[in-house]
Write an enzyme that holds these catalytic residues in place. Structure first.
Site, PDB file in Angstrom:
ATOM      1  NE  ARG A  19     -34.222  -2.063 -50.021  1.00  0.00           N
ATOM      2  CZ  ARG A  19     -33.863  -3.519 -50.160  1.00  0.00           C
ATOM      3  NH1 ARG A  19     -34.166  -4.984 -50.058  1.00  0.00           N
ATOM      4  NH2 ARG A  19     -33.082  -2.938 -48.652  1.00  0.00           N
ATOM      5  CD  GLU A  76     -31.923 -10.385 -22.628  1.00  0.00           C
ATOM      6  OE1 GLU A  76     -30.702 -10.882 -23.289  1.00  0.00           O
ATOM      7  OE2 GLU A  76     -32.584 -10.889 -21.725  1.00  0.00           O
ATOM      8  CG  ASP A 129     -30.179  -6.827 -43.392  1.00  0.00           C
ATOM      9  OD1 ASP A 129     -30.940  -6.310 -44.467  1.00  0.00           O
ATOM     10  OD2 ASP A 129     -29.801  -6.541 -42.997  1.00  0.00           O
ATOM     11  CG  HIS A 167     -36.226  -9.663 -52.237  1.00  0.00           C
ATOM     12  ND1 HIS A 167     -35.658  -9.453 -51.032  1.00  0.00           N
ATOM     13  CD2 HIS A 167     -36.165  -8.628 -53.475  1.00  0.00           C
ATOM     14  CE1 HIS A 167     -34.911  -8.181 -50.741  1.00  0.00           C
ATOM     15  NE2 HIS A 167     -35.086  -8.195 -52.727  1.00  0.00           N
ATOM     16  CG  LEU A 224     -47.179 -17.810 -34.752  1.00  0.00           C
ATOM     17  CD1 LEU A 224     -46.327 -18.137 -33.788  1.00  0.00           C
ATOM     18  CD2 LEU A 224     -46.691 -17.798 -36.103  1.00  0.00           C
ATOM     19  CB  THR A 229     -41.801   3.960 -44.361  1.00  0.00           C
ATOM     20  OG1 THR A 229     -41.293   3.609 -43.388  1.00  0.00           O
ATOM     21  CG2 THR A 229     -43.172   3.405 -44.080  1.00  0.00           C
TER      22      THR A 229
HETATM   23  C1  FPP Z   1     -33.907  -7.326 -46.324  1.00  0.00           C
HETATM   24  O1  FPP Z   1     -32.839  -7.874 -47.416  1.00  0.00           O
HETATM   25  C2  FPP Z   1     -34.744  -7.699 -47.005  1.00  0.00           C
HETATM   26  C3  FPP Z   1     -36.236  -7.362 -47.130  1.00  0.00           C
HETATM   27  C4  FPP Z   1     -36.000  -6.109 -47.065  1.00  0.00           C
HETATM   28  C5  FPP Z   1     -37.234  -7.806 -48.054  1.00  0.00           C
HETATM   29  C6  FPP Z   1     -38.009  -8.732 -46.979  1.00  0.00           C
HETATM   30  C7  FPP Z   1     -38.587  -9.716 -48.568  1.00  0.00           C
HETATM   31  C8  FPP Z   1     -38.336 -10.972 -47.479  1.00  0.00           C
HETATM   32  C9  FPP Z   1     -37.936 -11.865 -46.987  1.00  0.00           C
HETATM   33  C10 FPP Z   1     -38.965 -11.970 -49.189  1.00  0.00           C
HETATM   34  C11 FPP Z   1     -40.695 -11.218 -49.205  1.00  0.00           C
HETATM   35  C12 FPP Z   1     -41.422 -12.295 -48.109  1.00  0.00           C
HETATM   36  C13 FPP Z   1     -42.831 -11.585 -48.354  1.00  0.00           C
HETATM   37  C14 FPP Z   1     -43.996 -12.624 -48.050  1.00  0.00           C
HETATM   38  C15 FPP Z   1     -43.209  -9.805 -48.704  1.00  0.00           C
HETATM   39  P1  FPP Z   1     -32.128  -7.116 -48.238  1.00  0.00           P
HETATM   40  O2  FPP Z   1     -32.568  -6.693 -49.274  1.00  0.00           O
HETATM   41  O3  FPP Z   1     -31.810  -5.690 -47.155  1.00  0.00           O
HETATM   42  O4  FPP Z   1     -30.663  -7.735 -48.504  1.00  0.00           O
HETATM   43  P2  FPP Z   1     -29.141  -6.934 -48.643  1.00  0.00           P
HETATM   44  O5  FPP Z   1     -29.144  -6.328 -46.939  1.00  0.00           O
HETATM   45  O6  FPP Z   1     -28.143  -7.396 -48.738  1.00  0.00           O
HETATM   46  O7  FPP Z   1     -29.628  -5.817 -49.306  1.00  0.00           O
END
Ligand code: FPP
Length: 234
Positions: A66, A202, A15, A32, A126, A61
């Site tokens: 967004r 945990e 996050d 991202h 893994l 989901t």
């Molecule tokens: C959370 O941060 C992240 C996501 C919802 C997307 C996760 C995506 C990646 C780590 C990169 C994509 C990688 C692949 C391989 C698909 P947020 O966007 O919710 O950030 P915020 O909490 O600051 O709004």
């Protein structure tokens, strides 16, 4: 004995990509992109450390709410990284699985996921799970429908339904449950991530954004987990 102190399965809620980008004055997509780079390094490091399962939450989901632009960025990144994961998995013996409703994803992505299964299913390192178009309650509803259908088809009886039967009908069938769940960005929520599987896990909540996460954070998480277990054993 020492090995019992290392988590077999680490699950991560990645996050804070957007907040990281915003604070740095970058566009959202940079957050991202950096997040995906950090994920790549995390996969390699967990494999190196002998962790058996790594599960990450990449797209929920709820994330369809967004903007079209942002969803587009994540889809393009996912597609690009699927190729990369296949490449890395070949080199590093990693087995990949997507957790989530794959059917609803774009055709090109579905094809890549099928290719990825074909190429990595015999790997023994893994187990890397990427939760994409994933929702925990949705997963339980789907499992319930499958089990109910099996009852209707007289394949099983109602009294045969056990926790194992439910586990075996989830996206994570055949896998061990997470020992440790990590969430970055300071938020203290589970957000519909693996609600069935984390019943005994945990938790570790980190006050940094996902793009700032490093291999040292994994080392530290393993240490925190080991210490909690040492205390429990006393
Ligand atoms: C959370 O941060 C992240 C996501 C919802 C997307 C996760 C995506 C990646 C780590 C990169 C994509 C990688 C692949 C391989 C698909 P947020 O966007 O919710 O950030 P915020 O909490 O600051 O709004």
């Amino acid at each position: 004995m020492e090995n019992n102190l290392i988590p077999n399965h680490i699950a991560i809620i990645m996050d804070g990509n957007r907040r990281w980008a915003k604070e740095k004055g970058y566009p959202t997509q940079m957050g991202h992109k950096k997040g995906a780079e950090v994920l790549e390094s995390t996969i390699k490091y967990c494999n190196e450390k002998g962790i058996k399962y790594l599960t990450v939450y990449a797209f929920s989901t709820e994330n369809w709410r967004r903007t079209e632009d942002e969803i587009g960025t994540i889809m393009i990144l996912f597609e690009k990284y699927l190729d990369k994961f296949i490449e890395i998995s070949d080199l590093e013996n990693i087995k990949l699985r997507v957790l989530g409703n794959v059917e609803e994803l774009p055709e090109k992505i579905k094809e890549k996921i099928a290719k990825m299964y074909e190429k990595t299913q015999n790997n023994t390192g893994l187990n890397f799970n990427i939760a994409f178009n994933y929702g925990g309650r949705d997963e339980i509803v789907k499992a319930t429908k499958k089990i109910a259908q099996n009852v209707l088809d007289k394949k099983i009886k109602i009294e045969d339904i056990t926790e194992d039967i439910i586990s075996n009908n989830l996206y994570t069938y055949g896998q061990e449950d997470p020992d440790l769940v990590i969430r970055t960005s300071g938020e203290l929520r589970i957000s519909n991530f693996l609600p069935w599987q984390i019943a005994y896990s945990e938790f570790l909540f980190l006050d940094k954004y996902w793009p700032e996460f490093t291999n040292d954070d994994i080392d530290n998480a393993i240490k925190v987990y080991s210490n909690r277990h040492r205390r429990k054993g006393k």
